[in-house]
Write a protein that holds these residues in place. Structure first.
Motif, PDB file in Angstrom:
ATOM      1  N   HIS A   1      41.269  39.946  35.344  1.00 37.92           N
ATOM      2  CA  HIS A   1      42.508  40.706  35.587  1.00 37.92           C
ATOM      3  C   HIS A   1      42.312  42.189  35.307  1.00 37.92           C
ATOM      4  O   HIS A   1      42.646  43.044  36.148  1.00 37.92           O
ATOM      5  N   LYS A   2      41.763  42.517  34.153  1.00 43.43           N
ATOM      6  CA  LYS A   2      41.566  43.918  33.790  1.00 43.43           C
ATOM      7  C   LYS A   2      40.550  44.585  34.712  1.00 43.43           C
ATOM      8  O   LYS A   2      40.731  45.743  35.121  1.00 43.43           O
ATOM      9  N   ALA A   3      39.480  43.857  35.035  1.00 50.15           N
ATOM     10  CA  ALA A   3      38.448  44.419  35.908  1.00 50.15           C
ATOM     11  C   ALA A   3      39.007  44.716  37.300  1.00 50.15           C
ATOM     12  O   ALA A   3      38.714  45.764  37.888  1.00 50.15           O
ATOM     13  N   THR A   4      39.840  43.810  37.802  1.00 51.30           N
ATOM     14  CA  THR A   4      40.433  43.993  39.131  1.00 51.30           C
ATOM     15  C   THR A   4      41.359  45.205  39.152  1.00 51.30           C
ATOM     16  O   THR A   4      41.300  46.031  40.074  1.00 51.30           O
ATOM     17  N   GLN A   5      42.211  45.327  38.137  1.00 50.83           N
ATOM     18  CA  GLN A   5      43.134  46.457  38.070  1.00 50.83           C
ATOM     19  C   GLN A   5      42.392  47.786  37.996  1.00 50.83           C
ATOM     20  O   GLN A   5      42.697  48.733  38.745  1.00 50.83           O
ATOM     21  N   LEU A   6      41.404  47.866  37.108  1.00 41.71           N
ATOM     22  CA  LEU A   6      40.657  49.109  36.925  1.00 41.71           C
ATOM     23  C   LEU A   6      39.871  49.465  38.179  1.00 41.71           C
ATOM     24  O   LEU A   6      39.883  50.632  38.629  1.00 41.71           O
ATOM     25  N   LEU A   7      39.215  48.485  38.764  1.00 41.12           N
ATOM     26  CA  LEU A   7      38.392  48.734  39.943  1.00 41.12           C
ATOM     27  C   LEU A   7      39.246  49.182  41.128  1.00 41.12           C
ATOM     28  O   LEU A   7      38.848  50.079  41.894  1.00 41.12           O
ATOM     29  N   LEU A   8      40.417  48.579  41.292  1.00 44.07           N
ATOM     30  CA  LEU A   8      41.321  48.979  42.374  1.00 44.07           C
ATOM     31  C   LEU A   8      41.763  50.427  42.207  1.00 44.07           C
ATOM     32  O   LEU A   8      41.739  51.216  43.157  1.00 44.07           O
ATOM     33  N   GLN A   9      42.157  50.791  40.988  1.00 47.66           N
ATOM     34  CA  GLN A   9      42.626  52.151  40.737  1.00 47.66           C
ATOM     35  C   GLN A   9      41.515  53.180  40.960  1.00 47.66           C
ATOM     36  O   GLN A   9      41.734  54.214  41.594  1.00 47.66           O
ATOM     37  N   VAL A  10      40.322  52.884  40.452  1.00 45.52           N
ATOM     38  CA  VAL A  10      39.189  53.798  40.633  1.00 45.52           C
ATOM     39  C   VAL A  10      38.847  53.930  42.115  1.00 45.52           C
ATOM     40  O   VAL A  10      38.575  55.041  42.610  1.00 45.52           O
TER      41      VAL A  10
END
Length: 339
Positions: free
Chosen positions: A77-86
């Motif tokens: 979940h955290k990886a997906t959110q961060l990667l999408l934003q970046v």
């Protein structure tokens, strides 16, 4: 409705078999952790190459979730959110500021009208189908604004139960996955311009990741317009959360504002007005597109049968009808207004 009811009944009769399958997947991942990790990491690396498109990456993620499993699910979940934003910020470097502002102006009008109409129709459908009010509002909010992000924000305001949130997320996930594959096909069949497709996809597709994935497949101008319009639309989470707390008579909860949009704007300004960064822009945007493809892979790999199983035929029907309505209405609007 009869088709959806039969599908729901079919899923219910297969519950024991599906639960057994999920247990086998967990067992495989636990008994063969090395194989599971090798398969997962290999697929993730392929997502960073031109070999996989965003829709195919999502499909591979879905397949692995139901076969070898996700060996790093707790970080997904955290990886997906961060990667999408970046990735979204990285795309900003390749976008022209003036063009984006013009697209944003169009998006404000489309967003205001479509959001209000979608929420009203969602309320009426929820009442007609006798769906739990909170679940119905979550589905309507996700359809009206930006899918899972809106559902996550509104669920905190409503203090919803896990099942209510899972039903809404499952509904949006199913429709997002379908949209990622069929929207580019429909756009080409109707000879939509890239500008028209960008606006249409930003309004009619739920999640930002799927909007960017579909529009990037359609063309560079479509990607620029869709990303800008979708991010402008995402800002409506704040007023919607405040209105929700008033209507449902809840205490105002802490609303998570998508501050990464400010970094996206800054990236556009730098890419447009800072000349010495120009040589690096193609590499930044290419990395951002690869990051988006990996994001969609992680979204698919993070799916669970439990989430999809929680979606009953009535909430799914509400989601489908809302999606069809907003898709057709937005398509008519872009073909009529944006000629």
């Amino acid at each position: 409705m009869q088709i959806v009811r039969k599908f729901s009944y079919f899923c219910a009769t297969k519950t024991d078999m599906s639960e057994s399958t999920q247990e086998n997947i967990r067992s495989f991942s636990e008994k063969n952790p090395l194989i599971s990790k090798i398969v997962f990491i290999t697929a993730a690396i392929l997502c960073l190459t031109p070999l996989l498109t965003p829709p195919i990456a999502l499909l591979i993620g879905l397949i692995l979730a139901q076969t070898t499993g996700h060996p790093f699910r707790e970080y997904n979940h955290k990886a997906t959110q961060l990667l999408l934003q970046v990735s979204v910020v990285g795309l900003g470097f390749g976008m022209n500021c003036i063009t984006a502002i013009n697209a944003g102006k169009e998006g404000i009008l489309f967003a205001a009208v479509s959001i209000l109409v979608t929420l009203l129709l969602g309320y009426l459908l929820g009442r007609a189908f006798k769906i739990d009010p909170k679940t119905s509002h979550l589905i309507s909010s996700g359809t009206a604004i930006c899918g899972g992000s809106a559902i996550a924000a509104i669920s905190k305001v409503l203090n919803t139960e896990e099942k209510q949130t899972s039903v809404a997320l499952g509904t949006v996930f199913i429709l997002n996955s379908i949209a990622l594959f069929i929207f580019p096909v429909i756009g080409h069949a109707l000879n939509l311009s890239q500008h028209q497709f960008g606006v249409w996809s930003a309004i009619a597709i739920h999640d930002t990741s799927s909007v960017v994935g579909a529009s990037s497949k359609y063309g560079p101008e479509a990607l620029q317009v869709a990303t800008t319009v979708k991010l402008v639309r995402a800002l409506w989470i704040v007023p919607l959360a405040i209105a929700t707390s008033i209507i449902f008579q809840k205490r105002p909860a802490k609303i998570k504002i998508p501050y990464f949009i400010l970094y996206f704007i800054l990236a556009m300004i730098i890419g447009t007005y800072v000349p010495f960064i120009s040589p690096a822009i193609p590499y930044l945007t290419a990395a951002a597109k690869s990051g988006l493809t990996l994001t969609l892979f992680l979204i698919g790999a993070g799916s669970s049968y439990k989430m999809l199983k929680s979606v009953g035929y009535k909430p799914l029907l509400q989601g489908v009808l809302l999606w069809i309505f907003i898709s057709i209405t937005a398509l008519w609007a872009v073909e009529t207004i944006l000629k």
